[in-house]
Write a protein that holds these residues in place. Structure first.
Motif, PDB file in Angstrom:
ATOM      1  N   PHE A  62     -56.203  -3.701 -37.920  1.00 27.56           N
ATOM      2  CA  PHE A  62     -56.373  -3.152 -36.573  1.00 27.56           C
ATOM      3  C   PHE A  62     -57.813  -2.785 -36.234  1.00 27.56           C
ATOM      4  CE2 PHE A  62     -52.100  -1.692 -38.092  1.00 27.56           C
ATOM      5  CZ  PHE A  62     -51.409  -2.751 -37.543  1.00 27.56           C
ATOM      6  N   PHE A  63     -58.758  -3.419 -36.925  1.00 24.77           N
ATOM      7  CA  PHE A  63     -60.175  -3.250 -36.621  1.00 24.77           C
ATOM      8  C   PHE A  63     -60.849  -4.618 -36.633  1.00 24.77           C
ATOM      9  CE2 PHE A  63     -59.253   1.074 -37.552  1.00 24.77           C
ATOM     10  CZ  PHE A  63     -60.207   1.821 -36.873  1.00 24.77           C
TER      11      PHE A  63
ATOM     12  N   GLU B 246     -61.821  -0.535 -33.153  1.00 23.97           N
ATOM     13  CA  GLU B 246     -60.387  -0.787 -33.140  1.00 23.97           C
ATOM     14  C   GLU B 246     -60.070  -2.060 -32.371  1.00 23.97           C
ATOM     15  OE1 GLU B 246     -57.495   2.505 -32.853  1.00 23.97           O
ATOM     16  OE2 GLU B 246     -59.293   3.728 -32.471  1.00 23.97           O
ATOM     17  N   ASP B 247     -59.153  -2.859 -32.929  1.00 29.73           N
ATOM     18  CA  ASP B 247     -58.680  -4.099 -32.312  1.00 29.73           C
ATOM     19  C   ASP B 247     -57.348  -4.427 -32.984  1.00 29.73           C
ATOM     20  OD1 ASP B 247     -58.056  -6.754 -31.680  1.00 29.73           O
ATOM     21  OD2 ASP B 247     -60.153  -7.345 -31.588  1.00 29.73           O
ATOM     22  N   ILE B 248     -56.249  -4.236 -32.272  1.00 32.60           N
ATOM     23  CA  ILE B 248     -54.930  -4.372 -32.898  1.00 32.60           C
ATOM     24  C   ILE B 248     -54.610  -5.795 -33.335  1.00 32.60           C
ATOM     25  CG2 ILE B 248     -53.977  -2.357 -31.718  1.00 32.60           C
ATOM     26  CD1 ILE B 248     -52.507  -4.347 -29.847  1.00 32.60           C
ATOM     27  N   THR B 249     -55.423  -6.772 -32.921  1.00 36.46           N
ATOM     28  CA  THR B 249     -55.160  -8.166 -33.287  1.00 36.46           C
ATOM     29  C   THR B 249     -56.003  -8.645 -34.458  1.00 36.46           C
ATOM     30  OG1 THR B 249     -56.807  -9.043 -31.746  1.00 36.46           O
ATOM     31  CG2 THR B 249     -54.574  -8.689 -30.893  1.00 36.46           C
ATOM     32  N   SER B 250     -56.798  -7.768 -35.053  1.00 35.58           N
ATOM     33  CA  SER B 250     -57.745  -8.199 -36.087  1.00 35.58           C
ATOM     34  C   SER B 250     -57.624  -7.362 -37.356  1.00 35.58           C
ATOM     35  CB  SER B 250     -59.181  -8.085 -35.568  1.00 35.58           C
ATOM     36  OG  SER B 250     -59.371  -8.926 -34.467  1.00 35.58           O
ATOM     37  N   GLU B 251     -58.364  -7.783 -38.362  1.00 39.32           N
ATOM     38  CA  GLU B 251     -58.535  -6.986 -39.575  1.00 39.32           C
ATOM     39  C   GLU B 251     -59.919  -7.261 -40.142  1.00 39.32           C
ATOM     40  OE1 GLU B 251     -55.407  -8.137 -42.280  1.00 39.32           O
ATOM     41  OE2 GLU B 251     -56.597  -9.756 -43.104  1.00 39.32           O
ATOM     42  N   VAL B 252     -60.437  -6.302 -40.861  1.00 37.62           N
ATOM     43  CA  VAL B 252     -61.773  -6.399 -41.453  1.00 37.62           C
ATOM     44  C   VAL B 252     -61.623  -6.498 -42.966  1.00 37.62           C
ATOM     45  CG1 VAL B 252     -63.966  -5.190 -41.789  1.00 37.62           C
ATOM     46  CG2 VAL B 252     -62.809  -5.069 -39.586  1.00 37.62           C
TER      47      VAL B 252
END
Length: 100
Positions: free
Chosen positions: A33-34, A49-55
């Protein structure tokens, strides 16, 4: 002692050792979610924050308070330290600090 998720220059054990004088156990990890972005006019990343991604990054285990203070100073005032859920490749989920 706290766990710390890192995703930029602190991925390098040499930098961590130079800053803190210590080595930490590190394992590959992801922060859901980032999303990682390059900071404008800089050569380092930041996450938002970005609910469509991951780091992807590394999870550092048992970082002592003195080292956390040193790393916080190194990261600067542009980042907030947040407590987040980090996933390791072996399927475990850890609560860790991350610079957001």
């Amino acid at each position: 002692m706290q766990h710390l998720f890192v995703y930029g220059s602190l991925l390098f054990p040499e930098i961590l050792k130079e800053l803190t004088g210590k080595s930490f156990k590190m394992v590959p990890a992801t922060l859901p979610f980032f999303k990682r972005y390059l900071v404008k006019d800089a050569d380092y990343p930041a996450i938002v924050e970005d609910i469509t991604s991951e780091v992807t990054g590394m999870l550092l285990f048992e970082v002592d308070e003195k080292s956390m203070k040193i790393l916080r100073f190194y990261e600067g005032d542009e980042y907030n330290c947040a407590e987040l859920k980090v996933h390791t490749k072996d399927g475990n989920i850890y609560t860790a600090q991350a610079y957001v």
